[in-house]
Design an enzyme around this catalytic site. Structure first.
Site: not given
Ligand code: PBG
Length: 377
Positions: A249, A302
């Site tokens: 991520k 992601k």
């Molecule tokens: C929680 C999380 C996030 C997303 C999914 N889980 C936000 C982040 O990491 O700031 C992002 C999903 C999206 O942008 O659609 N940490």
């Protein structure tokens, strides 16, 4: 064999021929639809930067889930907007937390739909970070948060990092200028604590499993979280609950609209000390390796579209189910261009999903799930 013997256009002449030789077939069977559950009843509030996506109360979420299932989409992932936030993310792991309530209701009303729980603390922390913050006492951090809110209420947009020299009236004025913000960032004096966060994440995972989540999906990017969650789930009797880890991520600007949808933007600083540097593919492979060693059953990359090379490399290297998250910013860009009449919405939506699948994802978390499933009929 070369031209004129080889003429690739022969197989592109009709849709019948094109369909016959198609290598990737998009299907809703791998889609997961993200949902944002909020308190209240009968609430359906559209997210400003994500047209077509809503914050929904538990009753509305249940209705939405019935529709999702009827479209042939196998599952949803739940995010929560709690009634209150604090410094230990109580709303994330409380038995009657908003996501836990939703999971119980969906299990009861829409059996057979796969329920995925996003395990993270940012939506439930008063400061909006994914872990426990140290480097200041709780009072200071509260004070800073209130102070920032106050400036924001005056219409001043800013990012700031809490630092002792940000307290008091003089700095309050100074903070409103960009150079002061930069100076404040340089004076950074906080830290996201890794190991104390693991405990809260593990608690969250267990409480979600108890509420009926079929799959636990940690998205926090703390080191060792998959192992900590696996151990806690096993100890609580959930040996059969699989973990889909957000293994690679990245610290991405494409999460912007989500943070509005989930009210989870950090109040100071950013997530670069825990989420990955967008420049690093080899490190992404290392992160995936670690999560698999710790017991992840499925892995995720992601965001999706800007990271198809990472997704593809993961597909080649790891023989495990591979998911991609087409995130909020990807959705918002396509939606906005379409609403302006600048692109062919359906065509671009379907192409983006197809390409994510072609690159190697067998599961795609996407805000397009319902619309795409409808088109796929
Ligand atoms: C929680 C999380 C996030 C997303 C999914 N889980 C936000 C982040 O990491 O700031 C992002 C999903 C999206 O942008 O659609 N940490």
């Amino acid at each position: 064999m070369a031209f004129p013997t080889d003429r690739p256009r022969r197989l592109r002449r009709t849709e019948a021929l094109r369909s016959f030789v198609r290598e990737t077939r998009l299907s809703p069977e791998g889609f997961i639809y993200p949902l944002f559950v909020c308190p209240g009843e009968g609430v359906r509030k559209e997210v400003r930067s994500m047209p077509g996506v809503f914050n929904m109360s538990v009753d509305e979420t249940v209705k939405e889930c019935a529709e999702v299932k009827s479209l042939g989409i196998p599952g949803v992932i739940l995010f929560g907007l709690p009634e209150a936030k604090d410094e230990v993310a109580t709303g994330a792991w409380a038995d009657n937390g908003i996501v836990q309530q939703a999971a119980r209701a969906i299990k009861r009303e829409v059996p057979g739909l796969l329920l995925m729980g996003d395990v993270c603390l940012c939506e439930y922390m008063s400061h909006g970070h994914c872990g426990v913050v140290a480097g200041q006492d709780a009072d200071t951090s509260k004070e800073v948060a209130e102070f920032i809110h106050e400036l924001e209420a005056q219409g001043k947009r800013l990012i700031a990092i809490p630092s002792p020299n940000l307290r008091g009236g003089a700095s309050a004025t100074a903070l409103a200028t960009p150079s002061a913000v930069t100076a404040a960032m340089a004076a950074e004096n906080y830290e996201i604590l890794n190991d104390p966060t693991l405990e809260l994440l593990a608690k969250t995972a267990v409480s979600q499993a108890r509420a009926g989540m079929d799959i636990i999906a940690p998205s926090d990017m703390m080191d060792g979280r998959v192992g900590a969650i696996r151990t806690a789930l096993d100890e609580a009797g959930f040996q059969n609950t699989p973990i889909l880890s957000y293994a690679a991520k990245f610290a991405s600007g494409f999460y912007g609209p989500f943070r509005e949808a989930a009210d989870s933007a950090p109040h100071f600083g950013d997530r670069r000390s825990y989420q990955m540097d967008p420049a690093n593919l080899r490190e992404a492979m290392h992160e995936i390796d670690l999560d698999l060693e710790e017991g992840a059953d499925m892995i995720m990359v992601k965001p999706a579209l800007p990271y198809l090379d990472v997704l593809h490399e993961a597909r080649l290297r790891f023989d495990m189910p591979l998911a991609a998250y087409q995130v909020s910013g990807e959705y918002a860009m396509i939606k906005a261009a379409a609403l302006n009449g600048w692109i062919d919405y359906e065509r671009v939506m379907m192409e983006s999903l197809l390409c994510i699948q072609r690159a190697g994802a067998s599961v795609v978390l996407t805000y397009f799930a319902k619309e795409a499933a409808r088109l796929l009929g």
